[in-house]
Design an enzyme around this catalytic site. Structure first.
Site, PDB file in Angstrom:
ATOM      1  N   LYS A 155       4.728   9.237   8.496  1.00 55.80           N
ATOM      2  CA  LYS A 155       5.374   7.950   8.234  1.00 55.80           C
ATOM      3  C   LYS A 155       4.513   6.823   8.775  1.00 55.80           C
ATOM      4  O   LYS A 155       3.956   6.920   9.858  1.00 55.80           O
ATOM      5  CB  LYS A 155       6.745   7.915   8.918  1.00 55.80           C
ATOM      6  CG  LYS A 155       7.492   6.600   8.805  1.00 55.80           C
ATOM      7  CD  LYS A 155       7.612   5.718  10.045  1.00 55.80           C
ATOM      8  CE  LYS A 155       7.097   6.127  11.334  1.00 55.80           C
ATOM      9  NZ  LYS A 155       7.104   5.040  12.370  1.00 55.80           N
ATOM     10  N   ASP A 199      14.342   7.086  12.726  1.00 50.90           N
ATOM     11  CA  ASP A 199      13.437   7.253  11.588  1.00 50.90           C
ATOM     12  C   ASP A 199      13.793   8.453  10.712  1.00 50.90           C
ATOM     13  O   ASP A 199      13.223   8.608   9.630  1.00 50.90           O
ATOM     14  CB  ASP A 199      11.994   7.435  12.080  1.00 50.90           C
ATOM     15  CG  ASP A 199      11.366   6.139  12.576  1.00 50.90           C
ATOM     16  OD1 ASP A 199      11.942   5.064  12.336  1.00 50.90           O
ATOM     17  OD2 ASP A 199      10.289   6.215  13.200  1.00 50.90           O
TER      18      ASP A 199
END
Length: 269
Positions: free
Chosen positions: A8, A128
């Site tokens: 990410k 996240d």
């Protein structure tokens, strides 16, 4: 079952305010690289987790690892023997653990389907994790768990280089060092427009804690990308290029000048 835990990156990360509960309201543009940790699972009498790979030694407690927690959070029939190849650095701003958990969610989705409340279960593991379950470009608000997928991905396939100076940077101290100045909302537009016009409000506090991040950004910017920025709370930084040739040249230049730094080249999903 096999799944990649896609790295990410935050193309933009605007911190708006510190909340009374200690968390922060933010606006971020999540994007994902086509490489990362690798997970595999086979049927077993009970759940288990085996780790290997370059950064496996950085996982202090495999049984308290977020992968094990993700398994416990989801119904998946009989036991799974999961193997995690830890290829992404830990505490690096790449959502490594969250990406691993996201990969588990996708494996469960493929074999058993996800429960209707999967988003809440993912958010309970980390801010996240919901975005990492999707592993597609999306805008995150609130603490990052409220997601809106991006309709048009004009950065799909964009060459990207990730560089980490092998310096772990825990997230908590970086957020604590943020100066609490609201510098305005994240811009609107395409992914490319948001990335170019946005910023990472954690860059300055992260550099204050880990000064070598500034050296990484300088080295990346000298390779001629159209954007270089720190991801998350650091220390990993990324650079986006207009061609594969430019990416390859940049990777070679960084490797030659800084052989001790970790790097990964890929494309945005």
């Amino acid at each position: 079952m096999n799944e990649t835990a896609y790295a990410k990156i935050n193309l933009a990360l605007h911190v708006r305010r510190r909340r009374e509960d200690g968390y922060h309201d933010l606006e971020t543009l999540f994007a994902f690289v086509d490489g990362g940790d690798r997970l595999s699972a086979t049927s077993a009498g009970q759940d288990s987790l085996t780790t290997h790979g370059e950064f496996a030694g950085k996982i202090d407690d495999p049984f308290g690892n977020i992968v094990a927690k993700a398994l416990s959070a989801l119904p998946h029939g009989e036991g799974w023997a999961v193997t995690l190849e830890k290829r992404l650095p830990v505490a690096a701003g790449l959502g490594g653990g969250s990406a691993d958990a996201g990969a588990v969610f996708r494996m469960v989705e493929g074999s058993h389907g996800l429960p209707d409340d999967w988003h809440a279960r993912a958010a309970s593991l980390g801010a996240d994790v919901p975005a990492c379950v999707l592993s597609r470009p999306c805008v995150g608000t609130g603490t990052g768990t409220e997601l809106e997928e991006v309709a048009e991905n004009d950065l799909a396939g964009c060459p990207v280089l990730l560089v980490n100076p092998r310096a772990p940077v825990p997230t908590g101290p970086v957020f604590k060092a943020w100066d609490q100045l609201d510098r305005g909302p994240m811009p609107k537009g395409t992914l490319r427009e948001i990335a170019l016009q946005g910023r990472n409000d954690l860059e300055a506090p992260a550099i204050a804690i880990c000064p070598v991040i500034a050296d990484v950004l300088t080295a990346l910017r000298e390779t001629g990308p159209f954007l270089a920025r720190m991801s998350g709370s650091g220390a990993t930084c990324f650079a986006l290029y207009d061609s594969e040739a430019a990416l390859k040249a940049a990777a070679e230049k960084i490797a030659s000048a800084h052989p001790g730094w970790w790097q990964m080249a890929g494309k945005l999903r």
